[in-house]
Design a protein around this motif. Structure first.
Motif, PDB file in Angstrom:
ATOM      1  N   ASP A   1      37.833  41.799  35.806  1.00 42.24           N
ATOM      2  CA  ASP A   1      38.628  42.348  34.702  1.00 42.24           C
ATOM      3  C   ASP A   1      37.978  41.926  33.390  1.00 42.24           C
TER       4      ASP A   1
ATOM      5  N   GLU B   1      38.367  43.337  30.575  1.00 42.38           N
ATOM      6  CA  GLU B   1      39.243  43.614  29.437  1.00 42.38           C
ATOM      7  C   GLU B   1      40.297  42.525  29.258  1.00 42.38           C
TER       8      GLU B   1
ATOM      9  N   SER C   1      42.329  39.425  28.165  1.00 44.22           N
ATOM     10  CA  SER C   1      42.349  38.649  26.914  1.00 44.22           C
ATOM     11  C   SER C   1      42.981  37.280  27.200  1.00 44.22           C
TER      12      SER C   1
ATOM     13  N   PRO D   1      37.209  37.494  29.469  1.00 45.15           N
ATOM     14  CA  PRO D   1      37.059  38.204  30.738  1.00 45.15           C
ATOM     15  C   PRO D   1      37.272  37.248  31.909  1.00 45.15           C
TER      16      PRO D   1
END
Length: 247
Positions: free
Chosen positions: A216, A218, A220, A223
């Motif tokens: 993943d 993306e 936050s 990564p």
């Protein structure tokens, strides 16, 4: 004489049976009821199953010994695999059995049947078939406690073997862990092997940890990937403890 005869005619039968009953009771007590048991056995033998109690006991004993033999063979195979594993490692190690494990902390810690008398110290590294297991956090003369790498409180400096991308891994309370990267766009993909990092302060570099199961990029604030741990934490019976000095 007449009086004795009349007394015997009136009470003789009762006296006779009383003497017989009393004598029988004394006899049974002296013989511990063996004769009665024998009579019972021969009277009721035709009603018993064809298989004698001795045969049933023998069969039960044979099954018990076969189960013990099977367990010993299994333990021997497990120990042989661990000894082969130790010989293949560059680090020295002490083979230690897992002797304690709480259901409430199954993925967090285990207790080993080796301690300070065997040279084990706090912060020693623990490995097993598959790779990293954890590190020693408590020690007594005969036992020691391991913080498993699957514990959410565990922190492992890790890297991707293919790209050498580094990050920090924490346990997920299962046979998986979460790895976060220092770089915003790390070079990582599904199936990559995960090892202990070359800059780790708690573990020597290059110990297998697991493999990347999902990615993943993306996520936050950094990564992250899901790592499937390669050591079978849920059914380990033996491990190897390696001495290691933090940097």
């Amino acid at each position: 004489m007449f009086i004795v005869r009349r007394w015997w005619e009136r009470y003789g039968v009762q006296v006779f049976f009383s003497v017989v009953v009393l004598g029988t009771a004394i006899f049974l007590r002296q013989t511990q009821g063996v004769v009665l048991s024998e009579i019972y056995y021969w009277v009721f033998r035709p009603l018993q199953p064809n298989e004698l109690p001795e045969k049933q006991l023998t069969d039960a004993r044979v099954e018990e010994l076969q189960a013990k033999l099977s367990e010993l063979e299994q333990q021997n195979e497990t120990l042989k695999g661990l000894l082969d594993y130790v010989e293949g490692q560059k680090l020295e190690g002490v083979v230690a059995p897992i002797v304690g494990r709480s259901v409430d902390h199954w993925w967090q810690q285990v207790t080993l049947g080796r301690g300070s008398q065997d040279g084990i110290k706090i912060d020693d590294v623990v490995t097993g078939p598959g790779g990293l297991v954890g590190r020693i956090t408590q020690v007594t003369p005969n036992t020691s406690r391991v913080l498993l790498s699957s514990d959410p409180n565990s922190r492992v400096g890790a890297m991707i073997g293919r790209s050498r991308q580094m990050g920090s891994m924490r346990g997920d309370g299962s046979d998986r862990a979460v790895m976060e990267f220092f770089e915003k766009v790390p070079d990582v993909k599904k199936g990559d092997k995960v090892l202990t990092s070359t800059v780790s302060r708690l573990f020597p570099p290059g110990i297998p940890v697991g493999y990347v199961e999902s990615v993943d990029l993306e996520k936050s604030p950094a990564p992250e990937v899901i790592v499937k741990l390669s050591a079978p934490m849920d059914y380990l019976e033996w491990v190897v403890v390696h001495p290691f000095k933090s940097k």
